[in-house]
Design a protein around this motif. Structure first.
Motif, PDB file in Angstrom:
ATOM      1  N   MET A   1       0.845  -1.204   0.000  1.00 49.62           N
ATOM      2  CA  MET A   1       0.000   0.000   0.000  1.00 49.62           C
ATOM      3  C   MET A   1       0.873   1.244   0.000  1.00 49.62           C
ATOM      4  N   ALA A   2       0.503   2.237  -0.792  1.00 51.16           N
ATOM      5  CA  ALA A   2       1.223   3.504  -0.835  1.00 51.16           C
ATOM      6  C   ALA A   2       0.300   4.630  -0.397  1.00 51.16           C
ATOM      7  N   GLU A   3       0.881   5.635   0.216  1.00 49.85           N
ATOM      8  CA  GLU A   3       0.164   6.868   0.536  1.00 49.85           C
ATOM      9  C   GLU A   3       0.554   7.932  -0.478  1.00 49.85           C
ATOM     10  N   TYR A   4      -0.382   8.791  -0.824  1.00 49.49           N
ATOM     11  CA  TYR A   4      -0.104   9.792  -1.853  1.00 49.49           C
ATOM     12  C   TYR A   4      -0.861  11.077  -1.571  1.00 49.49           C
ATOM     13  N   ARG A   5      -0.378  12.145  -2.166  1.00 50.41           N
ATOM     14  CA  ARG A   5      -1.086  13.424  -2.170  1.00 50.41           C
ATOM     15  C   ARG A   5      -1.698  13.635  -3.543  1.00 50.41           C
ATOM     16  N   LEU A   6      -2.848  14.327  -3.564  1.00 50.94           N
ATOM     17  CA  LEU A   6      -3.570  14.527  -4.815  1.00 50.94           C
ATOM     18  C   LEU A   6      -3.873  16.004  -5.030  1.00 50.94           C
ATOM     19  N   MET A   7      -3.387  16.523  -6.156  1.00 56.40           N
ATOM     20  CA  MET A   7      -3.660  17.895  -6.580  1.00 56.40           C
ATOM     21  C   MET A   7      -4.566  17.839  -7.806  1.00 56.40           C
ATOM     22  N   VAL A   8      -5.416  18.845  -7.970  1.00 60.19           N
ATOM     23  CA  VAL A   8      -6.255  18.929  -9.162  1.00 60.19           C
ATOM     24  C   VAL A   8      -5.893  20.187  -9.948  1.00 60.19           C
ATOM     25  N   ALA A  44      -5.218  19.729  -2.985  1.00 58.91           N
ATOM     26  CA  ALA A  44      -4.598  20.978  -3.425  1.00 58.91           C
ATOM     27  C   ALA A  44      -5.082  21.325  -4.823  1.00 58.91           C
ATOM     28  N   LEU A  45      -4.979  22.598  -5.156  1.00 58.35           N
ATOM     29  CA  LEU A  45      -5.432  23.133  -6.451  1.00 58.35           C
ATOM     30  C   LEU A  45      -4.258  23.755  -7.185  1.00 58.35           C
ATOM     31  N   HIS A  46      -4.098  23.395  -8.442  1.00 60.09           N
ATOM     32  CA  HIS A  46      -3.146  24.035  -9.349  1.00 60.09           C
ATOM     33  C   HIS A  46      -3.929  25.088 -10.122  1.00 60.09           C
ATOM     34  N   LEU A  47      -3.644  26.352  -9.887  1.00 57.43           N
ATOM     35  CA  LEU A  47      -4.503  27.446 -10.327  1.00 57.43           C
ATOM     36  C   LEU A  47      -3.975  28.164 -11.563  1.00 57.43           C
ATOM     37  N   HIS A  48      -4.819  28.231 -12.588  1.00 60.15           N
ATOM     38  CA  HIS A  48      -4.617  29.090 -13.750  1.00 60.15           C
ATOM     39  C   HIS A  48      -5.723  30.142 -13.757  1.00 60.15           C
ATOM     40  N   VAL A  49      -5.419  31.327 -14.271  1.00 55.96           N
ATOM     41  CA  VAL A  49      -6.442  32.356 -14.446  1.00 55.96           C
ATOM     42  C   VAL A  49      -6.464  32.799 -15.908  1.00 55.96           C
ATOM     43  N   ARG A  50      -7.564  33.409 -16.288  1.00 57.04           N
ATOM     44  CA  ARG A  50      -7.779  33.831 -17.677  1.00 57.04           C
ATOM     45  C   ARG A  50      -8.107  35.321 -17.735  1.00 57.04           C
ATOM     46  N   ASP A  51      -7.885  35.921 -18.923  1.00 55.91           N
ATOM     47  CA  ASP A  51      -8.287  37.314 -19.114  1.00 55.91           C
ATOM     48  C   ASP A  51      -9.756  37.354 -19.535  1.00 55.91           C
ATOM     49  N   MET A  77      -8.244  23.906   1.396  1.00 58.75           N
ATOM     50  CA  MET A  77      -7.508  23.436   0.228  1.00 58.75           C
ATOM     51  C   MET A  77      -6.250  24.264   0.006  1.00 58.75           C
ATOM     52  N   ALA A  78      -5.113  23.602  -0.169  1.00 59.57           N
ATOM     53  CA  ALA A  78      -3.885  24.302  -0.533  1.00 59.57           C
ATOM     54  C   ALA A  78      -3.995  24.761  -1.983  1.00 59.57           C
ATOM     55  N   VAL A  79      -3.336  25.890  -2.314  1.00 60.58           N
ATOM     56  CA  VAL A  79      -3.417  26.434  -3.669  1.00 60.58           C
ATOM     57  C   VAL A  79      -2.015  26.747  -4.181  1.00 60.58           C
ATOM     58  N   GLN A  80      -1.746  26.293  -5.374  1.00 63.19           N
ATOM     59  CA  GLN A  80      -0.492  26.563  -6.079  1.00 63.19           C
ATOM     60  C   GLN A  80      -0.828  27.339  -7.350  1.00 63.19           C
ATOM     61  N   ALA A 104       1.938  31.286  -1.816  1.00 60.24           N
ATOM     62  CA  ALA A 104       2.420  30.231  -0.926  1.00 60.24           C
ATOM     63  C   ALA A 104       3.114  29.133  -1.720  1.00 60.24           C
ATOM     64  N   ALA A 105       2.637  28.880  -2.943  1.00 58.80           N
ATOM     65  CA  ALA A 105       3.217  27.830  -3.780  1.00 58.80           C
ATOM     66  C   ALA A 105       3.059  28.212  -5.242  1.00 58.80           C
ATOM     67  N   ALA A 106       4.025  27.795  -6.067  1.00 59.36           N
ATOM     68  CA  ALA A 106       3.986  28.101  -7.496  1.00 59.36           C
ATOM     69  C   ALA A 106       4.696  27.007  -8.273  1.00 59.36           C
ATOM     70  N   SER A 107       4.171  26.689  -9.449  1.00 61.60           N
ATOM     71  CA  SER A 107       4.887  25.803 -10.364  1.00 61.60           C
ATOM     72  C   SER A 107       5.701  26.675 -11.316  1.00 61.60           C
ATOM     73  N   VAL A 108       6.948  26.245 -11.557  1.00 64.86           N
ATOM     74  CA  VAL A 108       7.891  27.011 -12.374  1.00 64.86           C
ATOM     75  C   VAL A 108       8.578  26.046 -13.331  1.00 64.86           C
ATOM     76  N   SER A 109       8.480  26.326 -14.624  1.00 63.65           N
ATOM     77  CA  SER A 109       9.058  25.454 -15.631  1.00 63.65           C
ATOM     78  C   SER A 109      10.563  25.685 -15.758  1.00 63.65           C
ATOM     79  N   ILE A 110      11.335  24.622 -15.571  1.00 63.68           N
ATOM     80  CA  ILE A 110      12.775  24.704 -15.777  1.00 63.68           C
ATOM     81  C   ILE A 110      13.085  25.110 -17.218  1.00 63.68           C
ATOM     82  N   ARG A 111      12.387  24.511 -18.166  1.00 64.56           N
ATOM     83  CA  ARG A 111      12.642  24.802 -19.581  1.00 64.56           C
ATOM     84  C   ARG A 111      12.375  26.264 -19.904  1.00 64.56           C
ATOM     85  N   GLU A 112      11.306  26.814 -19.359  1.00 68.26           N
ATOM     86  CA  GLU A 112      10.994  28.215 -19.636  1.00 68.26           C
ATOM     87  C   GLU A 112      11.973  29.151 -18.940  1.00 68.26           C
TER      88      GLU A 112
END
Length: 258
Positions: A1-8, A44-51, A77-80, A104-112
Protein backbone atom coordinates in the motif's frame (compact mmCIF):
# COMPACT_ATOMS: atom_id res chain seq x y z
CA UNK A 1 0.00 0.00 0.00
CA UNK A 2 1.22 3.50 -0.83
CA UNK A 3 0.16 6.87 0.54
CA UNK A 4 -0.10 9.79 -1.85
CA UNK A 5 -1.09 13.42 -2.17
CA UNK A 6 -3.57 14.53 -4.81
CA UNK A 7 -3.66 17.89 -6.58
CA UNK A 8 -6.25 18.93 -9.16
CA UNK A 9 -5.56 21.12 -12.21
CA UNK A 10 -9.10 21.93 -13.37
CA UNK A 11 -8.45 24.12 -16.42
CA UNK A 12 -4.88 24.84 -17.56
CA UNK A 13 -3.87 27.50 -20.05
CA UNK A 14 -5.27 26.28 -23.36
CA UNK A 15 -8.64 24.57 -23.12
CA UNK A 16 -11.95 26.43 -22.89
CA UNK A 17 -15.65 25.75 -22.39
CA UNK A 18 -15.85 24.80 -26.06
CA UNK A 19 -13.67 21.80 -25.25
CA UNK A 20 -15.80 20.84 -22.25
CA UNK A 21 -18.84 22.70 -20.87
CA UNK A 22 -17.72 22.06 -17.26
CA UNK A 23 -14.17 23.38 -17.67
CA UNK A 24 -13.86 26.36 -15.30
CA UNK A 25 -12.70 29.68 -16.73
CA UNK A 26 -13.85 32.45 -14.36
CA UNK A 27 -12.77 32.79 -10.72
CA UNK A 28 -16.26 31.80 -9.61
CA UNK A 29 -16.30 28.69 -11.80
CA UNK A 30 -12.82 27.75 -10.60
CA UNK A 31 -13.83 28.23 -6.97
CA UNK A 32 -16.88 26.02 -7.43
CA UNK A 33 -14.78 23.33 -9.13
CA UNK A 34 -12.19 23.57 -6.34
CA UNK A 35 -14.83 23.02 -3.66
CA UNK A 36 -16.31 20.02 -5.49
CA UNK A 37 -12.87 18.49 -6.08
CA UNK A 38 -11.87 19.06 -2.45
CA UNK A 39 -15.00 17.25 -1.31
CA UNK A 40 -14.11 14.40 -3.71
CA UNK A 41 -10.61 14.02 -2.27
CA UNK A 42 -8.26 16.51 -3.96
CA UNK A 43 -6.09 18.17 -1.34
CA UNK A 44 -4.60 20.98 -3.43
CA UNK A 45 -5.43 23.13 -6.45
CA UNK A 46 -3.15 24.04 -9.35
CA UNK A 47 -4.50 27.45 -10.33
CA UNK A 48 -4.62 29.09 -13.75
CA UNK A 49 -6.44 32.36 -14.45
CA UNK A 50 -7.78 33.83 -17.68
CA UNK A 51 -8.29 37.31 -19.11
CA UNK A 52 -11.66 38.70 -20.20
CA UNK A 53 -11.39 36.85 -23.52
CA UNK A 54 -10.69 33.54 -21.76
CA UNK A 55 -6.99 33.53 -22.62
CA UNK A 56 -4.18 32.46 -20.28
CA UNK A 57 -3.08 35.23 -17.93
CA UNK A 58 -0.39 35.87 -15.32
CA UNK A 59 -2.07 39.04 -14.09
CA UNK A 60 -1.54 39.48 -10.35
CA UNK A 61 -4.94 41.07 -9.78
CA UNK A 62 -6.71 38.16 -11.45
CA UNK A 63 -4.70 35.74 -9.32
CA UNK A 64 -5.66 37.58 -6.14
CA UNK A 65 -9.35 37.51 -7.12
CA UNK A 66 -9.22 33.78 -7.85
CA UNK A 67 -7.23 33.01 -4.69
CA UNK A 68 -9.80 34.85 -2.59
CA UNK A 69 -12.66 32.99 -4.29
CA UNK A 70 -11.04 29.59 -3.70
CA UNK A 71 -10.22 30.38 -0.06
CA UNK A 72 -13.89 31.17 0.48
CA UNK A 73 -15.24 28.10 -1.31
CA UNK A 74 -12.65 25.55 -0.11
CA UNK A 75 -10.87 27.03 2.92
CA UNK A 76 -8.96 23.83 3.71
CA UNK A 77 -7.51 23.44 0.23
CA UNK A 78 -3.89 24.30 -0.53
CA UNK A 79 -3.42 26.43 -3.67
CA UNK A 80 -0.49 26.56 -6.08
CA UNK A 81 -0.40 29.20 -8.83
CA UNK A 82 1.35 28.60 -12.13
CA UNK A 83 3.94 30.79 -13.84
CA UNK A 84 3.57 28.85 -17.10
CA UNK A 85 4.21 31.02 -20.15
CA UNK A 86 1.93 29.03 -22.53
CA UNK A 87 3.86 30.64 -25.38
CA UNK A 88 2.61 34.08 -24.33
CA UNK A 89 4.91 35.39 -21.58
CA UNK A 90 8.66 35.86 -21.28
CA UNK A 91 10.72 35.21 -18.17
CA UNK A 92 10.49 38.83 -17.02
CA UNK A 93 6.68 38.59 -16.95
CA UNK A 94 6.92 35.32 -15.02
CA UNK A 95 9.23 36.96 -12.48
CA UNK A 96 6.91 39.96 -12.22
CA UNK A 97 4.00 37.63 -11.43
CA UNK A 98 5.95 35.99 -8.61
CA UNK A 99 7.02 39.38 -7.26
CA UNK A 100 3.48 40.78 -7.26
CA UNK A 101 1.61 37.75 -5.92
CA UNK A 102 4.23 36.19 -3.58
CA UNK A 103 2.18 33.00 -3.48
CA UNK A 104 2.42 30.23 -0.93
CA UNK A 105 3.22 27.83 -3.78
CA UNK A 106 3.99 28.10 -7.50
CA UNK A 107 4.89 25.80 -10.36
CA UNK A 108 7.89 27.01 -12.37
CA UNK A 109 9.06 25.45 -15.63
CA UNK A 110 12.77 24.70 -15.78
CA UNK A 111 12.64 24.80 -19.58
CA UNK A 112 10.99 28.22 -19.64
CA UNK A 113 13.26 29.72 -16.98
CA UNK A 114 16.31 28.52 -18.93
CA UNK A 115 15.44 31.09 -21.62
CA UNK A 116 17.12 33.71 -19.40
CA UNK A 117 19.37 32.36 -16.67
CA UNK A 118 19.83 35.74 -14.98
CA UNK A 119 16.06 36.12 -14.55
CA UNK A 120 15.86 32.51 -13.43
CA UNK A 121 18.31 33.17 -10.61
CA UNK A 122 16.29 36.18 -9.49
CA UNK A 123 13.03 34.19 -9.61
CA UNK A 124 14.32 31.34 -7.46
CA UNK A 125 15.94 33.77 -5.02
CA UNK A 126 12.66 35.69 -4.74
CA UNK A 127 10.75 32.48 -4.03
CA UNK A 128 13.27 31.53 -1.36
CA UNK A 129 12.93 34.95 0.28
CA UNK A 130 9.11 34.96 0.05
CA UNK A 131 8.73 31.39 1.30
CA UNK A 132 7.07 30.27 -1.94
CA UNK A 133 7.06 26.48 -2.32
CA UNK A 134 8.38 25.91 -5.83
CA UNK A 135 7.41 22.86 -7.86
CA UNK A 136 9.74 22.43 -10.84
CA UNK A 137 7.94 21.51 -14.07
CA UNK A 138 10.00 18.84 -15.82
CA UNK A 139 9.12 17.82 -19.37
CA UNK A 140 11.93 15.31 -19.88
CA UNK A 141 15.54 14.36 -19.16
CA UNK A 142 16.84 17.65 -20.59
CA UNK A 143 14.90 19.59 -17.96
CA UNK A 144 16.22 17.27 -15.26
CA UNK A 145 19.78 17.83 -16.49
CA UNK A 146 19.28 21.61 -16.31
CA UNK A 147 17.87 21.36 -12.80
CA UNK A 148 20.90 19.31 -11.75
CA UNK A 149 23.24 22.03 -13.07
CA UNK A 150 21.28 24.70 -11.23
CA UNK A 151 21.48 22.79 -7.96
CA UNK A 152 25.23 22.49 -8.45
CA UNK A 153 25.84 26.18 -9.22
CA UNK A 154 23.34 27.49 -6.65
CA UNK A 155 20.83 29.00 -9.08
CA UNK A 156 18.15 26.80 -7.47
CA UNK A 157 18.38 26.48 -3.68
CA UNK A 158 19.04 22.90 -2.62
CA UNK A 159 15.93 22.74 -0.47
CA UNK A 160 13.63 23.27 -3.48
CA UNK A 161 13.14 19.56 -4.23
CA UNK A 162 9.50 19.45 -5.37
CA UNK A 163 8.96 18.53 -9.02
CA UNK A 164 6.27 17.40 -11.43
CA UNK A 165 6.99 14.94 -14.24
CA UNK A 166 4.85 15.70 -17.31
CA UNK A 167 3.93 12.58 -19.29
CA UNK A 168 2.72 13.15 -22.85
CA UNK A 169 2.10 16.58 -24.36
CA UNK A 170 -0.35 18.90 -26.10
CA UNK A 171 1.57 19.67 -29.29
CA UNK A 172 2.07 17.50 -31.17
CA UNK A 173 -0.49 15.40 -29.31
CA UNK A 174 1.18 12.56 -27.44
CA UNK A 175 -0.91 10.32 -25.18
CA UNK A 176 0.81 9.63 -21.89
CA UNK A 177 1.54 6.00 -21.06
CA UNK A 178 2.44 4.51 -17.67
CA UNK A 179 5.75 3.18 -18.99
CA UNK A 180 6.84 6.75 -19.75
CA UNK A 181 7.51 7.28 -16.05
CA UNK A 182 10.67 5.19 -16.03
CA UNK A 183 12.71 7.69 -18.05
CA UNK A 184 11.97 10.46 -15.57
CA UNK A 185 12.71 8.34 -12.52
CA UNK A 186 15.97 7.08 -13.98
CA UNK A 187 17.15 10.56 -14.99
CA UNK A 188 16.29 12.09 -11.60
CA UNK A 189 17.36 9.19 -9.38
CA UNK A 190 20.24 11.11 -7.76
CA UNK A 191 18.31 14.32 -7.07
CA UNK A 192 16.13 13.19 -4.12
CA UNK A 193 13.06 14.88 -5.55
CA UNK A 194 9.59 14.90 -4.05
CA UNK A 195 7.90 14.12 -7.32
CA UNK A 196 4.38 14.26 -8.69
CA UNK A 197 3.07 13.09 -12.07
CA UNK A 198 0.55 14.62 -14.45
CA UNK A 199 -0.41 12.85 -17.66
CA UNK A 200 -1.97 13.98 -20.94
CA UNK A 201 -4.86 12.08 -22.43
CA UNK A 202 -7.26 9.30 -21.62
CA UNK A 203 -4.68 7.06 -19.93
CA UNK A 204 -4.30 9.69 -17.20
CA UNK A 205 -5.66 7.53 -14.38
CA UNK A 206 -3.47 4.55 -15.31
CA UNK A 207 -0.38 6.79 -15.36
CA UNK A 208 -1.22 8.31 -11.99
CA UNK A 209 -1.83 4.91 -10.42
CA UNK A 210 1.61 3.83 -11.68
CA UNK A 211 3.11 6.97 -10.15
CA UNK A 212 1.57 6.27 -6.76
CA UNK A 213 2.72 2.65 -6.82
CA UNK A 214 6.26 3.90 -7.55
CA UNK A 215 6.23 6.29 -4.57
CA UNK A 216 5.11 9.54 -6.17
CA UNK A 217 2.14 11.88 -5.87
CA UNK A 218 -0.54 12.66 -8.45
CA UNK A 219 -2.02 15.68 -10.22
CA UNK A 220 -5.30 15.11 -12.02
CA UNK A 221 -7.69 17.34 -13.93
CA UNK A 222 -8.97 18.88 -17.13
CA UNK A 223 -5.70 20.71 -17.78
CA UNK A 224 -4.32 17.36 -18.94
CA UNK A 225 -7.32 15.17 -19.68
CA UNK A 226 -11.07 15.47 -20.28
CA UNK A 227 -11.71 11.90 -21.48
CA UNK A 228 -12.61 8.55 -20.02
CA UNK A 229 -10.29 5.63 -20.88
CA UNK A 230 -12.78 4.69 -23.62
CA UNK A 231 -12.61 8.16 -25.22
CA UNK A 232 -15.88 9.68 -23.98
CA UNK A 233 -16.05 12.93 -22.05
CA UNK A 234 -15.67 12.92 -18.27
CA UNK A 235 -18.59 14.53 -16.46
CA UNK A 236 -16.47 17.14 -14.68
CA UNK A 237 -13.28 17.53 -12.66
CA UNK A 238 -14.83 16.33 -9.42
CA UNK A 239 -16.14 13.15 -11.05
CA UNK A 240 -12.65 12.39 -12.34
CA UNK A 241 -11.17 13.02 -8.89
CA UNK A 242 -13.73 10.78 -7.19
CA UNK A 243 -13.22 7.96 -9.70
CA UNK A 244 -9.46 8.14 -9.30
CA UNK A 245 -9.56 8.18 -5.51
CA UNK A 246 -11.77 5.08 -5.64
CA UNK A 247 -9.46 3.36 -8.13
CA UNK A 248 -6.47 4.13 -5.92
CA UNK A 249 -8.34 2.80 -2.90
CA UNK A 250 -9.22 -0.37 -4.79
CA UNK A 251 -5.51 -0.79 -5.59
CA UNK A 252 -4.69 -0.54 -1.88
CA UNK A 253 -3.47 3.08 -1.83
CA UNK A 254 -4.68 5.88 0.41
CA UNK A 255 -4.46 9.65 0.59
CA UNK A 256 -1.87 11.08 2.95
CA UNK A 257 -3.07 13.09 5.90
CA UNK A 258 -2.30 16.77 5.30
Amino acid sequence: MAEYRLMVAPNGARRGRGDHPELPVTPQQTAAAAAACYAAGAQALHLHVRDDAGRHSLDAGRYREALDAVRESAPGMAVQITTESAGVYDTSAQLACLEAVRPAAASVSIREMARDTSVAARAYALCAEAGTQVQHILYGPDCIAQLRVWYQDGTVPGRMRDAIFVLGKYTPPVLAQPDGLAAFRDAAADLRLNWTVCAFGRHEHACLLAAIAAGGDARIGFENNIETPEGGLLADNAASVAAFVQAARDAGHRLKEC
